[in-house]
Design an enzyme around this catalytic site. Structure first.
Site, PDB file in Angstrom:
ATOM      1  N   ASP A  66      60.524  95.406  34.615  1.00  0.00           N
ATOM      2  CA  ASP A  66      60.383  94.187  33.811  1.00  0.00           C
ATOM      3  C   ASP A  66      59.649  93.071  34.534  1.00  0.00           C
ATOM      4  OD1 ASP A  66      61.586  94.990  31.380  1.00  0.00           O
ATOM      5  OD2 ASP A  66      63.523  94.984  32.403  1.00  0.00           O
ATOM      6  N   ARG A 101      67.160  86.545  34.662  1.00  0.00           N
ATOM      7  CA  ARG A 101      66.210  87.442  35.324  1.00  0.00           C
ATOM      8  C   ARG A 101      64.899  86.745  35.729  1.00  0.00           C
ATOM      9  NH1 ARG A 101      65.572  93.238  33.021  1.00  0.00           N
ATOM     10  NH2 ARG A 101      64.943  93.393  35.200  1.00  0.00           N
ATOM     11  N   ARG A 147      62.763  89.279  24.110  1.00  0.00           N
ATOM     12  CA  ARG A 147      62.419  88.945  25.505  1.00  0.00           C
ATOM     13  C   ARG A 147      60.953  88.512  25.664  1.00  0.00           C
ATOM     14  NH1 ARG A 147      66.012  91.564  29.098  1.00  0.00           N
ATOM     15  NH2 ARG A 147      68.098  91.290  28.214  1.00  0.00           N
ATOM     16  N   HIS A 180      63.725  96.701  24.064  1.00  0.00           N
ATOM     17  CA  HIS A 180      62.306  96.584  24.408  1.00  0.00           C
ATOM     18  C   HIS A 180      61.487  97.573  23.577  1.00  0.00           C
ATOM     19  CE1 HIS A 180      63.711  95.108  28.597  1.00  0.00           C
ATOM     20  NE2 HIS A 180      63.067  94.103  28.044  1.00  0.00           N
ATOM     21  N   CYS A 267      62.344 101.774  33.110  1.00  0.00           N
ATOM     22  CA  CYS A 267      62.772 100.485  33.673  1.00  0.00           C
ATOM     23  C   CYS A 267      62.987 100.523  35.182  1.00  0.00           C
ATOM     24  CB  CYS A 267      64.104 100.047  33.044  1.00  0.00           C
ATOM     25  SG  CYS A 267      64.202 100.232  31.283  1.00  0.00           S
TER      26      CYS A 267
HETATM   27  N1  GLY Z   1      70.057  95.213  31.508  1.00  0.00           N
HETATM   28  C1  GLY Z   1      68.662  95.131  31.358  1.00  0.00           C
HETATM   29  C2  GLY Z   1      68.248  93.899  30.668  1.00  0.00           C
HETATM   30  O1  GLY Z   1      68.962  93.450  29.810  1.00  0.00           O
HETATM   31  O2  GLY Z   1      67.259  93.310  30.960  1.00  0.00           O
END
Ligand code: GLY
Length: 272
Positions: A66, A101, A147, A180, A267
């Protein structure tokens, strides 16, 4: 051909990461075993695997994909002189769409600079997760999701187009059950796209041979072609049989503890 992979070992607080599924709490010991199996598979595919230490600031940090989009230009499609790396590759850091993140990318920048002379970056207000980006030869599908927003998608598309690639947007915000884009599609080479039923009718996928994942096996749609092999998740017999019939060499991996945290095979590494 991919030569390298960047990975990060899950940390002791892996279970504190984000998830949208209700499959129970991951078992750390089993998670580490599954991760070790994944590293072995990448090495079987011939990759030099960089194994980063866990970073307890980021429970989701093992999902390194990511944090960046890397162009290794295996198809030789990058026009001469337009790529930022002497080997034809290029790198751009994302701007992850989940607040917890966001800072994972700072850490990854130094790692990427060891391989790429320059590292670009998606900037605010754009957000973008690598899990939403599906490379299919010289074309990139960019998922618009919870996202990845339009601004982030447009920044990436412009960066790709400047390097000789094409890009299109696939809006998955109304597609149930996937976090995703690559939770629902994978490109496995040979003009073949693995797709879940709810994405199979998308007009942008018309020019591809679609390998449909049957209802109940949706998680299997996240698989990765790595050189001569396709890595697939264990426990999806119909999908496995389909790929075997098509002649693919498979590495079948137990992914149960990653599935619990919304993670898949793609991922867990950056491949280039
Ligand atoms: N657990 C991966 C995410 O939600 O980005």
């Amino acid at each position: 051909m991919f030569k390298h992979a960047i990975t990060r070992q899950p940390g002791a607080n892996y279970q504190d990461g984000l998830t949208t599924v209700d499959l129970g709490v991951p078992d750390l010991e089993k998670t580490l075993l599954e991760h070790s199996g994944y590293l072995t598979a990448l090495k079987t595919c011939g990759l030099a695997v960089l194994e980063l230490e866990p970073d307890l600031r980021f429970p989701d940090g093992t999902f390194v994909e990511d944090t960046a989009i890397l162009l290794s230009d295996p198809q030789g499609t990058c026009p001469q002189g337009t790529c930022s790396s002497p080997n034809g590759g290029a790198a751009i850091l994302t701007r992850p769409g989940a607040q917890s993140r966001l800072d994972e990318v700072s850490e990854m920048k130094d790692t990427l600079l060891a391989f790429f002379p320059e590292v670009a970056q998606i900037s605010a207000p754009g957000t973008l997760d690598g899990g939403d980006i599906c490379e299919a030869g010289s074309h990139f599908f960019i998922g618009i999701s919870l996202r990845t927003n339009q601004a982030g998608a447009q920044q990436l598309a412009a960066w790709l187009v400047a390097r000789g690639y094409s890009a299109s947007f696939i809006d998955i915000r109304q597609v149930a059950g996937i976090l995703h884009l690559k939770s629902g599609i994978s490109y496995i080479g040979d003009n073949r796209l693995v797709v879940i039923d709810s994405l199979a009718g998308h007009p942008d996928f018309k020019g591809y041979e679609l390998i449909r994942v049957v209802p109940g096996e949706e998680y299997a749609a996240n698989c990765i072609r790595v050189n001569d092999y396709v890595l697939i998740a264990a426990g999806f017999p119909k999908f496995e049989a389909t790929l075997r019939k098509l002649g693919y060499k498979l590495l079948v991996l137990d992914m149960s503890e990653f599935q619990k945290m919304d993670g898949g095979l793609s991922c867990l590494s950056l491949r280039f």
